[in-house]
Design an enzyme around this catalytic site. Structure first.
Site, short mmCIF file in Angstrom:
data_model
loop_
_atom_site.label_atom_id
_atom_site.label_comp_id
_atom_site.label_asym_id
_atom_site.label_seq_id
_atom_site.Cartn_x
_atom_site.Cartn_y
_atom_site.Cartn_z
N GLU A 122 0.85 -1.20 0.00
CA GLU A 122 0.00 0.00 0.00
C GLU A 122 0.89 1.25 0.00
O GLU A 122 2.03 1.22 0.47
CB GLU A 122 -0.94 -0.07 1.22
CG GLU A 122 -1.82 1.13 1.47
CD GLU A 122 -2.82 1.48 0.38
OE1 GLU A 122 -2.41 1.54 -0.79
OE2 GLU A 122 -3.99 1.73 0.70
N ASP A 123 0.35 2.32 -0.53
CA ASP A 123 1.14 3.55 -0.64
C ASP A 123 1.32 4.24 0.71
O ASP A 123 2.42 4.57 1.11
CB ASP A 123 0.52 4.52 -1.66
CG ASP A 123 -0.97 4.78 -1.45
OD1 ASP A 123 -1.55 4.27 -0.46
OD2 ASP A 123 -1.56 5.48 -2.28
N ASP A 175 -2.82 6.32 6.69
CA ASP A 175 -3.18 7.60 7.30
C ASP A 175 -3.97 7.29 8.58
O ASP A 175 -3.37 7.04 9.62
CB ASP A 175 -3.99 8.37 6.25
CG ASP A 175 -4.27 9.81 6.63
OD1 ASP A 175 -3.50 10.39 7.39
OD2 ASP A 175 -5.27 10.37 6.13
N PHE A 209 -0.32 16.57 3.55
CA PHE A 209 -0.86 15.87 2.38
C PHE A 209 0.23 15.81 1.31
O PHE A 209 0.77 16.84 0.91
CB PHE A 209 -2.12 16.56 1.84
CG PHE A 209 -2.88 15.67 0.90
CD1 PHE A 209 -3.79 14.75 1.40
CD2 PHE A 209 -2.64 15.71 -0.46
CE1 PHE A 209 -4.47 13.89 0.54
CE2 PHE A 209 -3.31 14.85 -1.33
CZ PHE A 209 -4.23 13.95 -0.83
N ARG A 264 0.13 11.74 -9.83
CA ARG A 264 0.67 10.41 -9.55
C ARG A 264 2.01 10.19 -10.24
O ARG A 264 2.82 9.37 -9.82
CB ARG A 264 -0.30 9.31 -10.01
CG ARG A 264 -1.62 9.28 -9.27
CD ARG A 264 -2.37 8.00 -9.64
NE ARG A 264 -3.78 8.06 -9.26
CZ ARG A 264 -4.25 7.75 -8.04
NH1 ARG A 264 -3.43 7.38 -7.10
NH2 ARG A 264 -5.53 7.81 -7.79
P1 IMP Z 1 -6.69 5.78 5.58
O1 IMP Z 1 -7.85 4.83 5.49
O2 IMP Z 1 -7.07 7.05 6.28
O3 IMP Z 1 -5.46 5.15 6.17
O4 IMP Z 1 -6.43 6.27 4.12
C1 IMP Z 1 -5.54 5.69 3.31
C2 IMP Z 1 -5.72 6.20 1.90
O5 IMP Z 1 -5.96 7.61 1.84
C3 IMP Z 1 -4.44 5.96 1.15
O6 IMP Z 1 -4.46 4.70 0.53
C4 IMP Z 1 -4.43 7.10 0.15
O7 IMP Z 1 -5.12 6.72 -1.00
C5 IMP Z 1 -5.19 8.21 0.83
N1 IMP Z 1 -4.27 9.20 1.42
C6 IMP Z 1 -4.03 9.42 2.74
N2 IMP Z 1 -3.14 10.40 2.93
C7 IMP Z 1 -2.78 10.81 1.70
C8 IMP Z 1 -1.84 11.81 1.23
O8 IMP Z 1 -1.14 12.52 1.98
N3 IMP Z 1 -1.73 11.93 -0.12
C9 IMP Z 1 -2.46 11.17 -0.99
N4 IMP Z 1 -3.32 10.23 -0.59
C10 IMP Z 1 -3.48 10.05 0.75
MG MG Z 2 -4.64 4.26 -1.52
#
Ligand code: IMP
Ligand code: MG
Length: 171
Positions: free
Chosen positions: A94-95, A98, A147, A160
């Site tokens: 996963e990238d 958050d 972000f 991207r």
């Molecule tokens: P989570 O469920 O809050 O952990 O969200 C994870 C997803 O939110 C990641 O897979 C990203 O697609 C997106 N995301 C969270 N933070 C960022 C950021 O700083 N830049 C771009 N995408 C983000």
């Molecule tokens: Mg994602």
């Protein structure tokens, strides 16, 4: 380039190290890399080339159900895997993590499909934002609550393709 957070050189070095670590940990096995579209694509293609082992890949895509269910972290699989996970050494790629809600939900779904082992590799972690604890085995970089865009990460589906990771502070 005042918005630069992680240069392409820093990313390449760290992804190389992660690949080496994974190669050591999975010696004699065949990891099955599962990438979460679309953000993890760039990371997965680089990471996989840093692992000198026989391996396989598959992809899935998710979208969150929207603001009202945000706290539940329930996500919809908009593209499912092509192959089953039964008996595989699953490595989810996963990238960024958050709040952790997306990954937490996803891991529950994937664990139920009977992989022999399940580990997680992420490029970026924002621990200060975490709402649910998720166990991650390989982390590229821990970052502040900013972000970020580039190297697969988007803002409204753009950026991207940026080779570096930058802090996004508006158009
Ligand atoms: P989570 O469920 O809050 O952990 O969200 C994870 C997803 O939110 C990641 O897979 C990203 O697609 C997106 N995301 C969270 N933070 C960022 C950021 O700083 N830049 C771009 N995408 C983000
Ligand atoms: Mg994602």
């Amino acid at each position: 380039m005042s918005n630069l957070l992680l240069s392409r050189e820093q990313i390449a070095t760290r992804v190389g190290e992660m690949g080496q670590q994974i190669q050591t940990d999975y010696a004699g096995r065949e990891p099955h890399l599962v990438g979460v579209l679309k953000g993890a694509c760039t990371f997965l293609t680089d990471l996989s080339r840093a692992i000198d082992l026989p391996l396989t890949m598959d992809f899935l895509a998710v979208s969150s159900y929207g603001a009202s269910t945000k706290t539940s972290g329930e996500v919809r699989l908009t593209k499912d895997l092509d192959q089953g996970l039964d008996g595989r050494d699953l490595l989810v790629v996963e990238d960024i993590v958050d709040t952790g809600l997306t990954l937490n939900y996803l891991l529950n779904v994937l664990r139920a499909r009977g992989p022999r082992s399940l580990k997680v590799a992420i490029l970026l972690s924002k621990p200060s934002r975490r709402l649910v604890e998720v166990s991650v085995d390989y982390v590229g970089f821990t970052i502040e609550d900013r972000f970020v865009i580039g190297y697969g990460l988007d803002f409204n589906e753009k950026f991207r393709n940026l080779p570096d990771i930058e802090i996004y502070d508006g158009p």
